[in-house]
Design a protein around this motif. Structure first.
Motif, PDB file in Angstrom:
ATOM      1  N   ARG A  10      -5.689  75.765 -28.455  1.00 52.54           N
ATOM      2  CA  ARG A  10      -6.601  76.623 -27.686  1.00 52.54           C
ATOM      3  C   ARG A  10      -7.151  75.895 -26.474  1.00 52.54           C
ATOM      4  O   ARG A  10      -7.248  76.474 -25.374  1.00 52.54           O
ATOM      5  N   PHE A  11      -7.524  74.623 -26.646  1.00 48.53           N
ATOM      6  CA  PHE A  11      -8.120  73.878 -25.534  1.00 48.53           C
ATOM      7  C   PHE A  11      -7.144  73.765 -24.367  1.00 48.53           C
ATOM      8  O   PHE A  11      -7.504  74.022 -23.210  1.00 48.53           O
ATOM      9  N   GLU A  45      -7.052  70.610 -10.508  1.00 44.75           N
ATOM     10  CA  GLU A  45      -7.269  69.498  -9.571  1.00 44.75           C
ATOM     11  C   GLU A  45      -6.134  69.350  -8.575  1.00 44.75           C
ATOM     12  O   GLU A  45      -6.118  68.414  -7.776  1.00 44.75           O
ATOM     13  N   GLY A  46      -5.163  70.257  -8.635  1.00 48.85           N
ATOM     14  CA  GLY A  46      -4.043  70.190  -7.707  1.00 48.85           C
ATOM     15  C   GLY A  46      -2.943  69.234  -8.125  1.00 48.85           C
ATOM     16  O   GLY A  46      -2.005  68.992  -7.356  1.00 48.85           O
ATOM     17  N   SER A  71       1.969  77.166 -23.484  1.00 43.81           N
ATOM     18  CA  SER A  71       1.421  78.520 -23.358  1.00 43.81           C
ATOM     19  C   SER A  71       0.776  78.728 -21.991  1.00 43.81           C
ATOM     20  O   SER A  71       0.889  79.811 -21.400  1.00 43.81           O
ATOM     21  N   ALA A  72       0.097  77.695 -21.482  1.00 47.98           N
ATOM     22  CA  ALA A  72      -0.534  77.810 -20.163  1.00 47.98           C
ATOM     23  C   ALA A  72       0.510  77.995 -19.067  1.00 47.98           C
ATOM     24  O   ALA A  72       0.319  78.779 -18.126  1.00 47.98           O
ATOM     25  N   GLN A  77      -6.261  76.013 -19.773  1.00 47.69           N
ATOM     26  CA  GLN A  77      -6.215  75.483 -18.406  1.00 47.69           C
ATOM     27  C   GLN A  77      -5.589  76.497 -17.457  1.00 47.69           C
ATOM     28  O   GLN A  77      -4.652  77.211 -17.816  1.00 47.69           O
ATOM     29  N   VAL A  78      -6.152  76.571 -16.277  1.00 48.70           N
ATOM     30  CA  VAL A  78      -5.687  77.527 -15.268  1.00 48.70           C
ATOM     31  C   VAL A  78      -4.688  76.822 -14.361  1.00 48.70           C
ATOM     32  O   VAL A  78      -5.007  75.813 -13.719  1.00 48.70           O
TER      33      VAL A  78
END
Length: 331
Positions: A267-268, A234-235, A207-208, A272-273
């Protein structure tokens, strides 16, 4: 709770109308894939899953309308059924016009434990899709539909139809769900309309990735993921890792994907972006695999475009395999 799939009214009526005799009756001699070069050694064609003869499958494909839709795209075809093991059949639709498979399916029965289920659902019977290929060998890629990772030819635009047929087959043989393992992110995007990842964390990571590529063409996001150009906070590369997906047909399997732990993990990881490393994508993009001519303006904005630039050093790594990958993207 994940909903069990809803079938079209035509599919429901056809399913009820087809009898066991319709599906198992055989009027011709056994066929093999030897002359096609898809199998080695002699194959004895029996009843797939103890239910389907080759002729019975042909009747079903005609009754559901799938055979007609295939013919509209690739012309006359021949259906081949290989049953060295009746519970691990292989179905191949061979285009007579292009002398090549346009549909290739390897199936088997498997217990729920194979996809990670435990306790009460560990022995739940599943229809497992080991490989699934839909392709149009006579149609070239173009910029309205560029190649996805792993594709040798454009798809047939029949993935929704074949998935409905697989669910109907699962119900017919008493399976409680259809399971598979998508080989690529692009394949998972096709299956997500009716499949969920067994692991909630995998569902969240998927999903991210989808959210990070919102607004992009699906094929471009698929290449960004495949080439390791999506980055986390963190790249580090945000990669797609194949893990099992399932489409439940029974309530007890649907409940297995509706636990607090599954939703918490989803969900967790979905939070994350992620971002696109445009420089990496520009350096690695497999231009040699793309259709001729300049790409659309939106693609140029992201990738840049220089027809005189040398080939990317990643080209060889992006060349499609000789054999279709497991559950490759279907379309």
């Amino acid at each position: 709770m994940p909903r069990t799939p809803e079938f079209s009214s035509h599919a429901r009526r056809t399913y009820s109308r087809l009898s066991s005799l319709d599906l198992s009756a055989s009027g011709g001699e056994s066929l093999s894939l030897d002359d096609l070069g898809l199998e080695s050694g002699g194959d004895r064609v029996g009843l797939a899953f103890g239910t389907y003869s080759r002729e019975g499958l042909e009747r079903a494909l005609q009754a559901y309308g799938f055979a007609q839709r295939v013919e509209e795209r690739v012309g006359p075809f021949e259906l081949r059924l290989s049953c060295q093991d009746p519970f691990q059949p292989r179905l191949t639709v061979l285009s007579r016009r292009y002398h090549s498979p346009v549909v290739d399916l390897s199936l088997r029965q498997a217990p729920g434990s194979e996809v990670g289920f435990t306790r009460a659902v560990a022995e739940a019977p599943l229809l497992y899709v080991d490989s699934l290929l839909l392709q149009h060998p006579g149609r070239p890629f173009d910029w309205s539909r560029p190649p996805l990772p792993g594709q040798l030819h454009p798809g047939l635009s029949l993935s929704r139809d074949i998935l409905e047929l697989l669910h109907l087959m699962a119900r017919r043989i008493g399976a409680e769900g259809v399971a598979l393992m998508p080989a690529t992110f692009a394949a998972a995007c096709v299956y997500e309309r009716c499949f969920s990842f067994v692991d909630g964390a995998a569902q969240g990571r998927f999903s991210a990735l989808r959210r990070a590529g919102r607004g992009w063409p699906r094929w471009l996001l698929a290449w960004a993921v495949e080439l390791g150009c999506m980055r986390d906070a963190e790249g580090q590369p945000a990669l797609f890792t194949p893990t099992p997906m399932i489409s439940p047909l029974s309530r007890r399997l649907a409940r297995r994907l509706d636990t607090r732990g599954w939703h918490r993990a989803r969900r967790f990881h979905a939070q994350q972006v992620l971002s696109l490393d445009e420089e990496a994508l520009q350096a690695r993009f497999p231009w040699a695999r793309m259709p001729p001519g300049p790409p659309p303006e939106r693609v140029v904005e992201v990738l840049g475009y220089d027809p005189l630039a040398p080939a990317s050093p990643y080209q060889d790594a992006c060349e499609p395999a000789a054999a279709p990958p497991r559950t490759a993207a279907t379309s």
